[in-house]
Design a protein around this motif. Structure first.
Motif, PDB file in Angstrom:
ATOM      1  N   PHE A 108      -7.606  -1.780  -0.064  1.00 17.64           N
ATOM      2  CA  PHE A 108      -6.251  -1.709   0.490  1.00 17.64           C
ATOM      3  C   PHE A 108      -5.343  -0.925  -0.454  1.00 17.64           C
ATOM      4  O   PHE A 108      -4.587  -0.066  -0.026  1.00 17.64           O
ATOM      5  CB  PHE A 108      -5.665  -3.112   0.704  1.00 17.64           C
ATOM      6  N   GLN A 109      -5.408  -1.250  -1.745  1.00 14.38           N
ATOM      7  CA  GLN A 109      -4.558  -0.563  -2.724  1.00 14.38           C
ATOM      8  C   GLN A 109      -4.769   0.940  -2.666  1.00 14.38           C
ATOM      9  O   GLN A 109      -3.810   1.704  -2.571  1.00 14.38           O
ATOM     10  CB  GLN A 109      -4.858  -1.053  -4.139  1.00 14.38           C
ATOM     11  N   GLU A 110      -6.008   1.352  -2.740  1.00 15.78           N
ATOM     12  CA  GLU A 110      -6.299   2.785  -2.751  1.00 15.78           C
ATOM     13  C   GLU A 110      -5.854   3.449  -1.447  1.00 15.78           C
ATOM     14  O   GLU A 110      -5.235   4.515  -1.463  1.00 15.78           O
ATOM     15  CB  GLU A 110      -7.790   3.026  -2.965  1.00 15.78           C
ATOM     16  N   ALA A 111      -6.130   2.812  -0.314  1.00 16.93           N
ATOM     17  CA  ALA A 111      -5.745   3.380   0.976  1.00 16.93           C
ATOM     18  C   ALA A 111      -4.231   3.499   1.105  1.00 16.93           C
ATOM     19  O   ALA A 111      -3.712   4.514   1.588  1.00 16.93           O
ATOM     20  CB  ALA A 111      -6.310   2.524   2.110  1.00 16.93           C
ATOM     21  N   ILE A 112      -3.508   2.494   0.651  1.00 20.57           N
ATOM     22  CA  ILE A 112      -2.042   2.504   0.751  1.00 20.57           C
ATOM     23  C   ILE A 112      -1.452   3.565  -0.167  1.00 20.57           C
ATOM     24  O   ILE A 112      -0.580   4.341   0.230  1.00 20.57           O
ATOM     25  CB  ILE A 112      -1.464   1.102   0.454  1.00 20.57           C
ATOM     26  N   ILE A 113      -1.924   3.614  -1.414  1.00 24.51           N
ATOM     27  CA  ILE A 113      -1.413   4.615  -2.351  1.00 24.51           C
ATOM     28  C   ILE A 113      -1.679   6.022  -1.810  1.00 24.51           C
ATOM     29  O   ILE A 113      -0.789   6.884  -1.826  1.00 24.51           O
ATOM     30  CB  ILE A 113      -2.028   4.414  -3.750  1.00 24.51           C
ATOM     31  N   LYS A 114      -2.862   6.248  -1.303  1.00 23.79           N
ATOM     32  CA  LYS A 114      -3.225   7.563  -0.764  1.00 23.79           C
ATOM     33  C   LYS A 114      -2.345   7.928   0.433  1.00 23.79           C
ATOM     34  O   LYS A 114      -1.821   9.043   0.514  1.00 23.79           O
ATOM     35  CB  LYS A 114      -4.698   7.571  -0.354  1.00 23.79           C
ATOM     36  N   LYS A 115      -2.172   6.991   1.357  1.00 22.50           N
ATOM     37  CA  LYS A 115      -1.367   7.248   2.561  1.00 22.50           C
ATOM     38  C   LYS A 115       0.080   7.565   2.203  1.00 22.50           C
ATOM     39  O   LYS A 115       0.663   8.518   2.728  1.00 22.50           O
ATOM     40  CB  LYS A 115      -1.426   6.062   3.520  1.00 22.50           C
ATOM     41  N   VAL A 116       0.668   6.786   1.315  1.00 18.42           N
ATOM     42  CA  VAL A 116       2.063   7.018   0.920  1.00 18.42           C
ATOM     43  C   VAL A 116       2.188   8.355   0.192  1.00 18.42           C
ATOM     44  O   VAL A 116       3.119   9.123   0.443  1.00 18.42           O
ATOM     45  CB  VAL A 116       2.601   5.843   0.073  1.00 18.42           C
TER      46      VAL A 116
END
Length: 102
Positions: A20-28
């Protein structure tokens, strides 16, 4: 029972949380056209999950706001997320959004 609880906590929840962390950071980062990277172990010990541009970020579930009994004091901007039926809702505080737009 204890073995299953530890497995669930360490393997399942930690793995899912990191994804989740990686996906959220990447998306933002993509949304604001910024580079990103995940934190080093030393940075993680300071509550940093990654960087968007040069801004240190922590990723927390929205339920984190209600856990006032936590003694953790994170001194970086936090991006909150909420799990929903059809995915994840990302909540970015207004002051962080301004920083990311610069």
């Amino acid at each position: 029972m204890v073995k299953q609880w530890v497995k669930d906590l360490v393997i399942v929840k930690t793995f899912i949380g990191l994804k989740f962390q990686e996906a959220i950071i990447k998306k933002v980062a993509l949304e604001f056209k910024k580079q990103y990277r995940l934190a080093t172990p030393e940075e993680e010990s300071k509550g940093i999950d990654g960087y968007i541009g040069d801004i240190p970020i922590s990723i927390k579930p929205i339920t984190y706001k209600t856990k006032s009994q936590l003694s953790e004091n994170i001194k970086v901007d936090i991006i909150f997320y909420k799990k929903e039926k059809d995915g994840i809702k990302i909540i970015i505080q207004e002051d962080l959004e301004k920083k990311l737009r610069q």
